[in-house]
Every structure is written in C-alpha cells, then in structure tokens.
Scaffold this motif. Structure first.
Motif: not given
Length: 589
Positions: A200-201, A497-498, A502-503, A539-540
């Motif tokens: 998982p990410a 979430p990205r 963002g960064s 997505t997660l």
C-alpha cells in the motif's frame, strides 16, 4: 442428405452452446471486454464476462490496483474447490484462520447443484519473513509477493511471501480475486501463471462508523469489516459514544450504559467487543475506539454530575446538534472516570493509537455555567476565547495524563481539527510529537497547509469528499442536510492525498471515510458506505495518477464482488454498462 447433415451440425452446435449456458462471449478488444455472439466452431474460445474482466484490462481486474509488478497469463484453467490445500511456514494462528476464511469464500462461489470436481488441485504455501508480527501499527509492512504456476502433474501451486500476517492476508485477498467463476462452463478458474508484487501507498486506510446517534447491530459491523477486508482497508474507527447514547458497556463504569443506552438490547457488551475485535484482526483490520470529549457527551452521565448543558435549549446556542452536553472539566472526579474508561478500552481494543475526539466544543456552554466561571476566576482567568482555550487545554492535559497512565506509554493520540488545532494555538496545546490531526473540514481549508507546515502528521476526512452521510434531507430543519450534496464515488476516488498535500504528502498517514448515523441505522449502513468507500480504498492503496474514468470498469466489477460477499452495496449503473464496458460514461471532448 446434405440438408440433413447441415441440420445435424446445427443441432450439435446448439447443444454445445447450451452446454456453455449462454450464446454470448466477451472478447478482449483494445483492452476492454466486448460482447460477441459465439460462432459455430468457436465454442472452446468463448470467454465468460468475469474471465474477461480479469485478464483484459491493462491494469488487470484487481481492486485495489496493485502498486508493483503484475503479470497474468491469459490462459485460465479450472480448479477444484474441494482440493484446496494451504501450508503455512513461520506464520501463526491468524494465518490459519485467514486461510480457513479463504477456503470458505472460494467454496461459496460454486452453486450447490454444480460439480467442480474435475478441476485441478490448488496448493497454497504462505511464508513470513517476520513471523512474530501479529499486531497492526502505523509502521507495519503490509507488502506481499504472490506467484501462481502449474507443476508437472497439473496441480496449481501458489506461493505468498510477506513479512507478516497482514501482508499475506492481502495476498490471499488478491488470490481470491484471481479465482473467477466461469458461468459459461460452471467452473472456478484461475490464470495458469501469475506474478504480483504489491504494497500500500499509505499506512492508514480507514472507515469511521458512528454507533451512538443510532445503534448499529453487531452483524452489520461485521459486514462492514468483511467489506473493508475485501477492499484492503485496515482501520475501523469506532465512534462508540456521543451525547445521544452511551452503548459501550464499560467494565469499570457499567452505569453509563445502563443510563445512556437506547435500550438494554442496544449495547456493546464485553463479549460483543471481543468478538468484533477478533473478527476484524483475522481480516487484517485494527479496531480503534474513539472516546470523544469534552463535547459530544450527555446521555449516561446524568447521575455523575460531570456534564453540563445536558439537553439545553435552544440547543443551537450550546451545541452543534441536539441533544447538547459537555463535560464540566473542573470536576476532579471526572478524570478518575476517564481513567477507568481508558483502561477498559486499552484492555479490550489493544491498539497502537487512540482517538480522543476533541471537536465542536462550545464555549457558550462553559461561559453560562456559574460554577465553571467561578472556578476560572479563582485561577485568575477571565472569560475571553483565550481563557476558555486554557480551560480546554486543562482538560486535555489531564485526560492525556490519565490515558498515558493506563496505556503505560505515550501512545499517539488522534484529534479532530478544532479551535485547538488552529495555527496560532496548536503548537502551544497539541505538540506534534504527541498528536496526529484528523481533518474533517474541506480540502481547501487553509488549516491543512498550516498543519503540514507545522510538521504534523494528518489523516484526511474532508467532509466534501469523505462524509458519506451527506446529501439527504435535513433533520433539524427542512431542505437538505448540512453537508449536501450527495458525494458520488467519482469524487471519493479523485480525493487524492497527493492533490491536497502536494510535496508534503509524506505527512499524510492516509484517509478515512466517515459515516455519521443521525440518518442511518442498521438497515442502511451497507448502501451508504459501499461501494463508495472502496473507491477511497484504491486511492489510498495505489495512489493512482489517473482519474476515476480509468477505474470505472474495474470498480463495477468490485461492486459485484462485494454483493457476492453479502454486502448490500448500492448499484451504480444499469447492469448493461457492466456488460458493455466503457459505453456509459460520457466521452471526453
């Protein structure tokens, strides 16, 4: 004679078609399944819809989409559900229980009148490189490597290698998706070869279920956990008490549920909680309780003297929804009660993190309580917002000390965004080495960037994409409820979430879909949560760079999986759209 021969051939062909149960095949064309009539002499090449949905898409039909290597053979072979053997090396009791669930699930897919004994045996070997990990934490490695191949004798051999139980359980879930029911031939089938590397990410992938506004039955909670496991979600956030009711049976303070439950039958006993937490653990899910305070308390506390503004009217002056209730945080005995409840929850839930709520505190309530104002005056405090923040912090520090005492360590605490989490207050009151902040406001809330800039770890539950109770009628007024409109699965999926962080996305632990139950009970939980929560799950897990459009056909398939598992997941489109892939979404201009 020639005519007789043609008639005979036609008869044989019709019999073959009948043997296949349908005149339709689904052919893989341009990475999508196209419905095609089976032609004479092509019966052996006919592909069922479920088989095509697995092998045709570019990213395979798996949900959530794996993050690493995925290689599947296009050649599917039948398996015998009565000849599934699972061997585990360096694993443990959890793996044995998960293996049993896997076998039961596979067996349940074959209609009882069908004979699948002519399929191949399936041999599964599970190996753990870190065998002693049996408790999920934010640092747990949930990766796995799955290999499917055929041996010389025709047996299908599967190997799942992972660091621990949680990874191998996900591997079994993926293996279950690789096994499809071919309704053309009435067989269970699996690709003859497969190789999947996956992890998982994001480490925190959750569902919040409120069981205090309306009581939710144990059976429905278990169905929710089954759907979470099928979607590789790993945290069940249990909002188990609120001002409306106190269904949690505390071992130390049983009078709270006696006075606070809707009825003696609408409680969660120690046995219920033990059953639910173990049910979840075998499915790779932690159960995290929330004891929300100092607001969101009321029913059950009537005899304690620790709650003020209980059912105060007009309620809009004293709380965000009826009935009102807020702790009198100046009462020393309150913290003894909290310590008892924290201790009970620690023993029953055994989690690595704890949710203390902490949202929607109304200073009006405290300001209009004479004894509280007098107590503040003795401390030299006034009645400004800053003074009431000090009072709130007084509660938080005392509650925090009692929590740490019962847990025997400084367990990470999750808090909702609130007045305390504003940029000008948070570092003073909620240090980042102790607290994780769960964001319930919108994705554009400037407070999110402030929290990230301050170095805080966050969990996203922005209501504009992840509050799944939105979009229904008002219940304290006419019109629609406060967070309308209804949130479609597409918006849930695209809530990356990205995109929000963002960064600084590495500070996002994950997201959580929330189902508050003012307008939900046991009869409607399934359809409110599913399949929309599964959109968040991909997505997660995957952190996709594409939009919902690329996921739509696979998402329809996953919704079917949930229904097969007994989940009352809402229909998203006519079944025609499932059988005619990519024909329903409006074409991009």
């Amino acid at each position: 004679m020639r005519n007789l021969f043609v008639i005979l051939l036609s008869f044989i062909w019709v019999q073959q078609i009948r043997a296949l149960t349908s005149p339709w095949s689904w052919d893989c064309k341009n990475e999508r399944c196209v419905k095609t009539e089976i032609k004479q002499g092509q019966e052996d090449k006919a592909i069922s819809l479920e088989a095509c949905e697995l092998i045709c898409p570019k990213e395979t039909g798996l949900w959530p989409k794996p993050t690493g290597i995925v290689k599947l053979s296009n050649f599917l072979v039948p398996i015998n559900p009565n000849q599934i053997e699972i061997n585990s090396k360096r694993t443990g009791i959890l793996t044995s229980q998960a293996a049993k669930l896997f076998k039961e699930d596979i067996a349940s897919r074959v209609p009882t009148a069908r004979d699948s004994s002519n399929g191949r045996p399936l041999s599964i070997t599970i190996f753990h490189t870190e065998p002693d990990v049996d408790k999920l934490t934010l640092e747990t490695d949930e990766s796995y490597h799955l290999v499917v191949k055929s041996d010389m004798g025709g047996k299908i051999e599967v190997t799942i290698t992972s660091p621990n139980f949680f990874g191998s359980r996900h591997g079994l879930e993926t293996l279950g998706q690789l096994i499809i029911y071919d309704d053309l031939r009435n067989q269970l089938r699996i690709p003859i070869e497969a190789n999947v590397t996956d992890k998982p990410a994001f480490p925190y992938r959750g569902i919040l279920l409120d069981t205090a506004r309306n009581y939710i039955s144990v059976d429905v909670i278990k169905r929710t956990l089954n759907a979470m496991a099928a979607s590789k979600l790993n945290t069940f956030h249990w909002h188990i008490t609120d001002s409306h009711s106190f269904p949690y049976v505390s071992k130390s303070r049983p009078e709270l549920s006696q006075y606070g439950a809707y009825s003696p039958n609408k409680v969660y006993s120690q046995k219920d909680i033990e059953e639910i937490t173990e049910f979840a653990r075998v499915r790779g899910v932690r159960v995290m309780p929330e004891f929300d305070a100092p607001a969101h308390v009321g029913e059950g506390w009537q005899k304690t003297g620790y709650v003020v503004c209980l059912n105060a009217q007009p309620w809009s002056t004293f709380c965000v929804e009826p009935p009102c209730g807020q702790f009198d945080v100046t009462q020393d005995g309150l913290y003894d009660a909290l310590e008892d409840i924290y201790g009970d929850m620690k023993d029953q839930f055994d989690v690595d993190i704890f949710h203390m709520g902490g949202d929607e505190v109304k200073f009006t309530c405290w300001n209009e309580t004479k004894s509280i104002v007098e107590w503040m005056s003795k401390k030299g405090w006034g009645r400004t917002e800053e003074d009431f923040l000090k009072l709130w912090n007084y509660f938080q520090q005392n509650a925090e000390d009692r929590l740490y005492k019962k847990f025997g360590k400084k367990v990470p605490i999750i808090m909702w965004t609130s007045g305390l989490t504003k940029k000008e207050h948070i570092a003073k009151y909620l240090p980042k080495d102790k607290y994780i902040i769960q964001i319930w406001t919108t994705e554009n809330d400037p407070q999110i960037q402030d929290l990230l800039d301050g170095g805080y770890k966050v969990i996203l539950s922005n209501y504009d994409a992840l509050y799944l109770d939105c979009g229904f009628s008002g219940w304290v007024t006419d019109g629609n409820n406060w967070c309308s409109p209804y949130i479609g699965w597409q918006k849930v999926y695209d809530n990356h979430p990205r995109k929000i962080a963002g960064s600084q996305v590495n500070q996002v632990l994950g997201s959580e879909a929330a189902l508050w139950t003012e307008q939900v009970d046991s009869s409607s939980v399934d359809s409110r949560l599913w399949p929309r929560a599964a959109a968040m799950a991909e997505t997660l897990w995957t952190n996709p760079t594409t939009s919902w459009r690329e996921a739509e056909s696979r998402f329809l398939v996953h919704r079917q999986r949930l229904v097969r598992k007994g989940i009352g997941a809402d229909a998203l489109e006519p079944e025609w759209c499932l059988q005619n892939e990519n024909e329903c979404p409006i074409k991009k201009l």
